[in-house]
Design an enzyme around this catalytic site. Sequence first.
Site, mmCIF file in Angstrom:
data_model
loop_
_atom_site.group_PDB
_atom_site.id
_atom_site.type_symbol
_atom_site.label_atom_id
_atom_site.label_comp_id
_atom_site.label_asym_id
_atom_site.label_seq_id
_atom_site.Cartn_x
_atom_site.Cartn_y
_atom_site.Cartn_z
ATOM 1 N N ARG A 67 0.649 -1.225 0.150
ATOM 2 C CA ARG A 67 0.186 -0.013 -0.075
ATOM 3 C C ARG A 67 0.797 1.268 0.014
ATOM 4 N NH1 ARG A 67 -4.156 2.244 4.354
ATOM 5 N NH2 ARG A 67 -5.679 3.397 2.967
ATOM 6 N N HIS A 71 0.617 4.050 -2.985
ATOM 7 C CA HIS A 71 0.033 5.491 -2.557
ATOM 8 C C HIS A 71 1.304 6.437 -2.768
ATOM 9 C CE1 HIS A 71 -3.655 4.657 0.040
ATOM 10 N NE2 HIS A 71 -3.437 3.691 -0.802
ATOM 11 N N ASN A 96 -4.671 8.442 2.915
ATOM 12 C CA ASN A 96 -3.499 7.842 3.503
ATOM 13 C C ASN A 96 -3.524 7.769 5.056
ATOM 14 O OD1 ASN A 96 -1.973 7.844 0.833
ATOM 15 N ND2 ASN A 96 -1.370 10.006 1.250
ATOM 16 N N HIS A 192 -4.391 -7.246 -3.279
ATOM 17 C CA HIS A 192 -5.278 -7.431 -2.278
ATOM 18 C C HIS A 192 -5.675 -8.828 -1.820
ATOM 19 C CE1 HIS A 192 -7.808 -3.858 -3.644
ATOM 20 N NE2 HIS A 192 -6.537 -3.318 -2.908
#
Length: 325
Positions: A67, A71, A96, A192
């Site tokens: 992640r 991001h 975030n 995921h």
Amino acid sequence: MARASSSSMGVLAFGLLLVTLVGQSYGALQQGFYKGKCGKNNVEQVIFNVIRTRFRKDPTLIAAFLRLQFHDCFVRGCDASILLDGPNSEKNAGANGSVRGYDVIDAVKSTLEKLCPGVVSCADIIVIATRVTVWLAGGKWYEVPTGRRDGRISNVNDVNLPGPTISVPGAIQIFNSKGLSTEDMVVLLGGHTVGVTHCGFITDRLYDFQNTGRPDQSMSPTLLSALRKTCPRNSAANNAIALDQNSRSVDIVDNSFYKQIVAHRGVLQIDQELALDSQTKGIVQSLANDPKFTTKFWQAMVKLGSVGVLTGSQGEVRRSCRRVN
């Protein structure tokens, strides 16, 4: 988890990568960028050692670092702008709010600064550390081109990340704008296969999907029943739910996620729609039956790590990942 030695895996992966990257350009990034630049120290081995120690205490770091890299790279490119502190920095964006791993990055940076000050960028630390967690979580070892520089700008208003209810065409458009293909998108969302979401992101699917007064009809009735127990209607609790509903694969990088969404057991709306949309369902079905998913995953991760990089004299190499020099 017993794994082969990092050195032997690195040799094997290096040879494979040379074949895979033929014809592909990653700008000024290069393999082995730090060789000979930190005295007798192997920069990537130093990072590996710190991450391995932390991972043994917390295997969920795999989801945290996937992640973190996503991001970072999707806002201003892979320039570690997400790491900068400040009242208006990217860290303060709603998307975030639950990003973590900053303390681990700090630990890596602190170790490297003692060995070779001002040499290794925070942007490269993110990408190398993520690679280590992928391998420790059962994925393939892969070489990452390095030589990224750190950005000096981090603005909360620049954060515009795809959310869990985005449509497949919308997601394709965003990924394409970053130089990533539709297949890259489907493969990267296979991340995921690890990690969790929370009830607040899926309540509408369980009770009132798109204001229909009914649950999302694409969700397996068995999964719907289970998730309603975890996420009761009007409950103040915001419980965690594994994105991969195969309980034996929650923290393992594999293709289980695709098998789940083919069986209508996707938790997030965008995840389930990948298996239904005409532009992506063929890719999903192929990945669900492909034990070589982990190879495709690292190839896509290398492409992700090359989005919008700063190199050469651009940016800087921060002394602290939390602030510009």
